[in-house]
Design a protein around this motif. Structure first.
Motif, PDB file in Angstrom:
ATOM      1  N   GLY A  89       0.789  -1.218   0.000  1.00 18.49           N
ATOM      2  CA  GLY A  89       0.000   0.000   0.000  1.00 18.49           C
ATOM      3  C   GLY A  89       0.827   1.277   0.000  1.00 18.49           C
ATOM      4  N   ASN A  94       4.745   5.843   1.801  1.00 23.62           N
ATOM      5  CA  ASN A  94       5.006   7.013   2.643  1.00 23.62           C
ATOM      6  C   ASN A  94       6.227   6.791   3.534  1.00 23.62           C
ATOM      7  OD1 ASN A  94       3.112   8.920   1.825  1.00 23.62           O
ATOM      8  ND2 ASN A  94       1.487   8.031   3.081  1.00 23.62           N
ATOM      9  N   SER A 117       0.397   6.939   8.332  1.00 20.77           N
ATOM     10  CA  SER A 117       1.648   6.369   7.814  1.00 20.77           C
ATOM     11  C   SER A 117       2.704   7.463   7.633  1.00 20.77           C
ATOM     12  CB  SER A 117       1.403   5.626   6.494  1.00 20.77           C
ATOM     13  OG  SER A 117       0.809   6.478   5.543  1.00 20.77           O
ATOM     14  N   THR A 167      -0.695  16.199   1.509  1.00 16.13           N
ATOM     15  CA  THR A 167      -1.669  15.215   1.027  1.00 16.13           C
ATOM     16  C   THR A 167      -2.534  15.906  -0.019  1.00 16.13           C
ATOM     17  OG1 THR A 167      -1.750  14.351   3.271  1.00 16.13           O
ATOM     18  CG2 THR A 167      -3.487  13.613   1.764  1.00 16.13           C
ATOM     19  N   TYR A 171      -9.315  13.234   1.509  1.00 22.38           N
ATOM     20  CA  TYR A 171     -10.106  12.004   1.377  1.00 22.38           C
ATOM     21  C   TYR A 171     -11.359  12.242   0.533  1.00 22.38           C
ATOM     22  CZ  TYR A 171     -10.616   7.219   3.097  1.00 22.38           C
ATOM     23  OH  TYR A 171     -10.662   5.849   3.192  1.00 22.38           O
ATOM     24  N   ALA A 197      -2.457   9.363  -2.465  1.00 17.34           N
ATOM     25  CA  ALA A 197      -3.044   8.022  -2.366  1.00 17.34           C
ATOM     26  C   ALA A 197      -4.363   7.948  -3.133  1.00 17.34           C
ATOM     27  CB  ALA A 197      -3.266   7.660  -0.902  1.00 17.34           C
ATOM     28  N   HIS A 198      -5.143   9.030  -3.081  1.00 19.71           N
ATOM     29  CA  HIS A 198      -6.485   8.989  -3.674  1.00 19.71           C
ATOM     30  C   HIS A 198      -6.540   9.505  -5.110  1.00 19.71           C
ATOM     31  CE1 HIS A 198      -8.710   7.851  -0.002  1.00 19.71           C
ATOM     32  NE2 HIS A 198      -7.676   8.397   0.601  1.00 19.71           N
ATOM     33  N   SER A 223      -2.227   5.107  -4.196  1.00 25.18           N
ATOM     34  CA  SER A 223      -2.868   3.827  -3.880  1.00 25.18           C
ATOM     35  C   SER A 223      -3.644   3.398  -5.135  1.00 25.18           C
ATOM     36  CB  SER A 223      -3.852   3.975  -2.715  1.00 25.18           C
ATOM     37  OG  SER A 223      -3.187   4.132  -1.503  1.00 25.18           O
ATOM     38  N   HIS A 225      -4.917   0.788  -5.692  1.00 24.08           N
ATOM     39  CA  HIS A 225      -6.079  -0.023  -5.300  1.00 24.08           C
ATOM     40  C   HIS A 225      -7.275   0.829  -4.887  1.00 24.08           C
ATOM     41  CE1 HIS A 225      -5.778   0.520  -0.852  1.00 24.08           C
ATOM     42  NE2 HIS A 225      -4.503   0.716  -1.113  1.00 24.08           N
TER      43      HIS A 225
END
Ligand SMILES: Cc1ncc(COP(=O)(O)O)c(C=O)c1O
Length: 479
Positions: A89, A94, A117, A167, A171, A197-198, A223, A225
């Motif tokens: 992941g 990170n 993380s 970031t 989210y 990540a997103h 990410s 995934h």
């Protein structure tokens, strides 16, 4: 032939499976030969490709063949200097990103509402973090990203910083002016590390936000995934500039990732890269029209609001609805679950849906979902106001004691009212807004103690703070 059509690792695995190999190697299930249990039915197919570092299948930690090719195609797609597959992941991304860039005592400017993380990476690298307060959006009632002004002040105060860590997006898919932040940092040769990540799918183009790689970020994690069709734990790490030492990154990935990386996960990363690379304008038009129809249907439901991104800038795969009725976000989420609809997250006000990156002609039950939601919420009274969490801005803040010292102190619990002046030994993050009120190693000031009491009394939800319900917090025993 367009090289992006290829899936080198997946194809190598298929070739291997077609040889009907007889296994005298790990893993112990022997391509699924050993019956595991009645769960075998689900695992049967995937175990056939759960191979290991055999001839033709390359080695993630020293790639020369299929994995090398697959990672090269990934780098070509994102226009990076070097890109890596990750099997643990963005969490491991990170950690490696921070440990490869900073050394003990390095000053690092970091967005306060970062993922855990990132905090763990700072701690493992024993850096000196300087936390930057994010901006708060009052309509959405959540924290977004740091302002250019905050980063400017921090760089002026700490021109020797070794990295800026942010970031992007948050989210909920909200973005901010990352380009100006990168520009400011680069004036001082400070690398910008982005937890994206997103956002691995931003590569498909407008109206999705620009990828931080295109904006000049130096190192970025994705990410795959989360929003591309990769298996859980499948992620990417990208190096995008000469400010990053590639050998260091490789070395840390070698230390932090398993020596037996999962081939199904790695093959799914190859497939996800191919999926993004073959995403066409017609797919994008189809997707946007499906999303629009979904939102239009939700807009007709009086009990909820569909939130719009500020200045229309945000991730269209994320749809956030806000309660306008007596139900909190959590209660809305629960009602949806009773109808078989499972959403990504809820907070006291909102529920977040993550939509699939559909290609033209793919049907996903969006309309059916909107109909079910409408039924679940019919007859609810609207316009109920809910109390917001107002936190004092903490601006630019430092820890009171360095990470290496924290490890030498014992920890005890004290009543919140007696904690003023002590050093907090846990991170307390009211959610929302998701901005830590106290981080491990920060001093409990009178204002923070009062705020904590107020939040606890109002029933706010916290990440961390397992004893808050008993009015206790963990502090370090100094000296
Ligand atoms: C912003 C952010 N960064 C990093 C991570 C960790 O990602 P992963 O689950 O891929 O390890 C998450 C997970 O939710 C996240 O939201």
């Amino acid at each position: 032939m367009n090289m992006q059509m290829k899936k080198p690792l997946y194809e190598a695995l298929m070739e291997h499976v077609n040889k009907r190999p007889v296994s005298f190697h790990v893993p112990g299930h022997k391509y699924g030969f050993i019956e595991q249990s009645d769960a075998n039915h689900y695992f049967e197919q995937i175990l056939k490709i759960d191979a290991t570092e055999l001839s033709g299948l390359d080695d993630l930690h020293s790639p020369e063949g299929a994995i090398f090719e697959a990672e090269r195609l990934l780098a070509d797609l994102y226009h990076t200097k070097k890109s890596f597959f990750l099997v643990n992941g963005s969490t491991v991304g990170n950690l490696a990103m921070i440990m490869a860039t900073c050394t003990e005592g390095s000053i690092v400017l970091v967005q306060r509402n970062c993922h855990k993380s990132v905090l763990n990476g700072l701690r493992l690298a024993r850096v000196r973090p300087i936390f930057l307060e994010p901006e708060y959006n009052h309509d959405w009632k959540v924290a977004v990203g740091v302002s250019t002004e905050t980063v400017k002040q921090a760089i002026n105060r700490y021109p020797d910083a070794k990295a800026v860590i942010v970031t992007y997006p948050n989210y909920y898919g909200m973005t901010y002016d990352l380009e100006s932040i990168i520009h400011l940092a680069h004036l001082q040769d400070i690398p910008v590390l982005v937890d994206e990540a997103h956002g691995p799918h931003f590569i498909v183009g407008k109206p999705f936000p620009a990828s931080s790689l295109a904006l000049g970020a130096d190192m970025v994690i994705h990410s795959a995934h989360k929003t591309l069709p990769a298996m859980t734990m499948g992620s990417f790490l990208h190096i995008n500039s000469d400010l990053i030492n590639e050998a260091n990154v490789k070395e840390y990935l070698g230390m932090l990732q398993s020596s037996s990386p999962s081939y199904p996960i790695m093959a799914s990363l190859d497939i996800a890269r191919n999926y993004a690379a073959t995403y066409e304008q017609k797919d994008l038009s189809f997707l946007l029209s499906e999303i629009n129809d979904f939102k239009e249907s939700l807009l007709e439901i009086p009990a909820i609001k569909v939130l719009d991104f500020p200045n229309c800038q945000g991730d269209h795969l994320k749809v956030t609805i806000q309660s306008r009725c007596e139900l909190s976000g959590f209660e809305l989420q629960q009602r949806f679950e009773e109808m078989g609809i499972y959403t990504e997250l809820a907070d006291p006000f909102n529920v977040l849906f993550i939509l699939p990156l559909l290609k033209e002609g793919e049907h996903y039950p969006l309309e059916e979902t909107a109909v079910k939601i409408s039924k679940a919420l019919s007859g609810l009274a609207t316009q109920v106001e809910r109390e917001e969490v107002h936190l004092e801005s903490q601006g630019i803040a430092e820890l009171a004691i360095p990470y290496h010292k924290m490890e030498t102190f014992a920890v005890r619990e004290v009543p919140i009212d007696e904690a003023v002046g002590l050093i907090c030994a846990e991170s307390l993050i009211p959610y929302p807004p998701g901005i830590p009120l106290l981080l491990k190693g920060e001093q409990v000031t009178k204002e923070k103690q009062q705020e904590l009491n107020r939040l606890v009394r109002s029933g706010a939800r916290f990440q961390g703070g397992s004893s808050l319900k008993k009015d206790l917090i963990k502090v370090f025993v100094l000296g």
